[in-house]
Design a protein around this motif. Structure first.
Motif: not given
Length: 308
Positions: A225-249
Motif C-alpha cells: 500500500g505504499v507508492a514509491l518511485t523507482f528513484a526512491q526505491c533505489a535510494s532505499l535499496v542502497a541505504g539498507v544494503t549498506i546498513s546491513v553490510a556494515a552491521s554484519m548481522v
C-alpha cells in the motif's frame, strides 16, 4: 600478540550479535505491530507472486550472465544452464548468511564444474563484490538525482566503464606487492584477465541485477500500500544494503527493518505505513529462497544425469 588476536576475534563475533539484539529490540518496541498485522492482511499477495517471480528470475538470470562472464566460463547453452542452477542455489544460501557469504558456495560448484582453480574464482568473486559496490553507489546517485528515467542508461554505462578500470588496477597492485600480507591479499589478481567484452557484460549485468532488485522492492512495497518511485526505491535499496553490510548481522535481522522504516519516513511515508512496508520486504527472502531451492533440485537432477 595471541591475546590481542583473541580479543579482536571476540569483538568481531560479539559486536554483530550486540547490534542485532539491539536492532531486534528496537524493532519490537518501536513498530506498531497491530497496524502492521492489518496491513499485511490486506497485502496483495497475488500481485506479489505473479510479478515477483518473473522479476526474481530476472535477478537470477542477470547474475548468471555476470558470473559466467567474470569467471571466464564459456557462453554455451550447457554451461549457462549449469551456471544458472548453481547461481540460484548459492543465492538461496546467501539469503541466510551475513554479508551474503553463502554465495561463496558457487565458487565450489564452479570449481567442480571445471571453471577454474581457487585463485581464479576467488578473484572473480571479489570482482563481483567490487561491481556490486559500484552499483550501490550508482543507485544512491540515482536517488539523489531525483531518479528521472533518463538517468538510468547513463548511470549503467558509467558504472560499466568505471568497472573496466578495476581489474587493471588490481593487477598493478598485485605486481607491486608480491610479498607479505598485501602480497597474499592481492595474489589472486596477479593473473586475472578479462576481455573488454566480458568486462562490459559484467558491468551491464550488474546494472541489470540491481535494477531488477529495485523493481522487486518497489513491487513489494507497493503491494503493502505504499507508492514509491523507482528513484526512491533505489535510494532505499542502497541505504539498507549498506546498513546491513556494515552491521554484519546475519540476514540483517532488525537492522534492515529499522533502516527501511527510517528511509521511507525520510521520503515522506507515514510511520505506520513505513513499518508495514519494511516488514513486507521480508517476503522477498522466502520467494528467492524458494526459487533457489527449486533450482537446487534441478541441479541435483542435472548432476545425476551427467553421472549416468
Amino acid at each position: 600478540m595471541l591475546a590481542s588476536l583473541d580479543e579482536q576475534m571476540k569483538i568481531r563475533i560479539l559486536l554483530p550479535i550486540a547490534i542485532g539484539v539491539a536492532a531486534c529490540l528496537g524493532t519490537l518496541l518501536i513498530f506498531d505491530w497491530r497496524s502492521i498485522g492489518t496491513t499485511l492482511a490486506a497485502f496483495d499477495y497475488a500481485r506479489f507472486i505473479l510479478l515477483g517471480i518473473p522479476i526474481s528470475m530476472a535477478v537470477l538470470v542477470t547474475r548468471t550472465i555476470r558470473w559466467t562472464a567474470v569467471a571466464g566460463m564459456a557462453f554455451t547453452p550447457r554451461m549457462l544452464w549449469r551456471t544458472h542452477l548453481q547461481t540460484a542455489l548459492s543465492i538461496a544460501t546467501a539469503a541466510l548468511t551475513p554479508l551474503q557469504l553463502g554465495e561463496a558456495l558457487k565458487l565450489k560448484l564452479a570449481r567442480d564444474s571445471g571453471a577454474g582453480g581457487w585463485h581464479k574464482l576467488t578473484a572473480a568473486f571479489a570482482m563481483e563484490r567490487i561491481a556490486d559496490l559500484a552499483a550501490i553507489l550508482t543507485l544512491a546517485a540515482i536517488g539523489l538525482r531525483g531518479g528521472q528515467a533518463i538517468w538510468l542508461a547513463p548511470a549503467a554505462a558509467v558504472m560499466a566503464i568505471g568497472f573496466c578500470i578495476v581489474p587493471f588496477a588490481l593487477r598493478v597492485t598485485a605486481g607491486l606487492f608480491k610479498h607479505g600480507v598485501l602480497g597474499r591479499l592481492f595474489s589472486p589478481f596477479a593473473d586475472f584477465h578479462l576481455s573488454a567484452a566480458r568486462l562490459l557484460v559484467v558491468g551491464f549485468g550488474t546494472a541489470g541485477k540491481w535494477f531488477s532488485v529495485v523493481a522487486l522492492w518497489q513491487l513489494t512495497i507497493a503491494c503493502s500500500g505504499v507508492a514509491l518511485t523507482f528513484a526512491q526505491c533505489a535510494s532505499l535499496v542502497a541505504g539498507v544494503t549498506i546498513s546491513v553490510a556494515a552491521s554484519m548481522v546475519p540476514v540483517g535481522l532488525g537492522v534492515a527493518e529499522l533502516s527501511a522504516r527510517q528511509g521511507m519516513i525520510w521520503m515522506g511515508v507515514a510511520p505506520s505505513a513505513a513499518e508495514a512496508g519494511a516488514i513486507a520486504l521480508r517476503l522477498i527472502s522466502p520467494l528467492i529462497i524458494g526459487l533457489g531451492l527449486l533450482h537446487g533440485l534441478l541441479l541435483i537432477k542435472d548432476r545425476t544425469t551427467d553421472d549416468v
